[in-house]
Design a protein around this motif. Structure first.
Motif, short mmCIF file in Angstrom:
data_model
loop_
_atom_site.label_atom_id
_atom_site.label_comp_id
_atom_site.label_asym_id
_atom_site.label_seq_id
_atom_site.Cartn_x
_atom_site.Cartn_y
_atom_site.Cartn_z
N CYS A 98 0.86 -1.19 0.00
CA CYS A 98 0.00 0.00 0.00
C CYS A 98 0.90 1.24 0.00
O CYS A 98 1.83 1.32 0.78
CB CYS A 98 -0.90 0.00 1.22
N CYS A 101 0.08 3.11 3.74
CA CYS A 101 0.45 2.55 5.05
C CYS A 101 1.54 1.50 4.94
O CYS A 101 2.08 1.06 5.95
CB CYS A 101 -0.78 1.98 5.76
N CYS A 112 -7.32 -0.43 0.25
CA CYS A 112 -6.48 -1.05 1.27
C CYS A 112 -7.36 -1.39 2.48
O CYS A 112 -8.04 -0.52 3.00
CB CYS A 112 -5.37 -0.10 1.68
N CYS A 115 -5.89 0.80 5.77
CA CYS A 115 -6.04 2.25 5.91
C CYS A 115 -7.13 2.83 5.01
O CYS A 115 -7.45 4.01 5.12
CB CYS A 115 -4.71 2.94 5.64
N SER A 117 -7.17 3.51 1.88
CA SER A 117 -6.80 4.32 0.72
C SER A 117 -6.91 3.46 -0.54
O SER A 117 -6.72 2.25 -0.48
CB SER A 117 -5.39 4.87 0.89
ZN LIG Z 1 -2.96 1.05 3.37
#
Ligand SMILES: [Zn+2]
Length: 178
Positions: A98, A101, A112, A115, A117
């Motif tokens: 990712c 993170c 993800c 996190c 995103s």
């Molecule tokens: Zn992430």
């Protein structure tokens, strides 16, 4: 005969009582066993919590007695191995890191799971496609410009040649007229 039936009746009721008592015992045993299971489950949960709180202290760098420290180190080492193997699995399944993170995320995931995103792998492919399309369009445009320029050059040369020919013809005509 009357005594026999009386006797039989008495014996039957005694047996029934014994059966009832036994059934009662069995029910009681089941109840006690259920209570034991519940208490044991409560202890298992509390022991786990107790262990977790000691492990949390270990992770916070607190000084622990040797036995606790040894157990915590063993747990930490296993945790490390678990993470390593999970990363290996993700790598084999086709995962990417990712960008936000740094956790391993499966490539086919849109977001993800750690996190939230967006996973950029797919977008990168689309972006690359877009860039390639743009490059193709630009190349086509450049080719058109070159072709136009070549056409204009040919036209200019042809015109100049025609003018030159006309000029020569005119001068020849003038010479013969004189
Ligand atoms: Zn992430």
């Amino acid at each position: 005969m009357k005594d026999f039936f009386e006797d039989l009746g008495k014996r039957l009721s005694e047996t029934a009582e014994a059966v009832t008592a036994k059934a009662g015992d069995a029910i009681e045993i089941q109840k006690l066993k259920a209570q034991i299971r519940e208490l044991a489950r409560g202890n298992a949960e509390d022991l786990m919590e107790l262990g977790q709180s000691i492990y949390d202290r270990f992770e916070n760098g607190e000084e622990l007695d040797e036995a606790s420290k040894g157990l915590c180190e063993a747990i930490a080492s296993r945790k490390e191995s678990i993470e390593e193997y999970e990363n290996k699995i993700e790598g084999l399944k086709g995962a990417c890191e990712c960008t936000r993170c740094g956790k391993m995320v499966a490539k086919d995931m849109a977001f993800c799971p750690y996190c939230g995103s967006p996973v950029t792998e797919e977008e990168d492919i689309f972006e690359a496609d877009d860039l390639a399309q743009e490059a193709r369009e630009e190349a086509e445009e450049a080719e058109e410009i070159v072709a136009e320029a070549a056409e204009a050059a040919v036209e200019a040369v042809t015109e100049a040649a025609e003018e030159a020919v006309d000029a020569v013809e005119e001068s020849v005509k003038e010479e013969t007229e004189e």
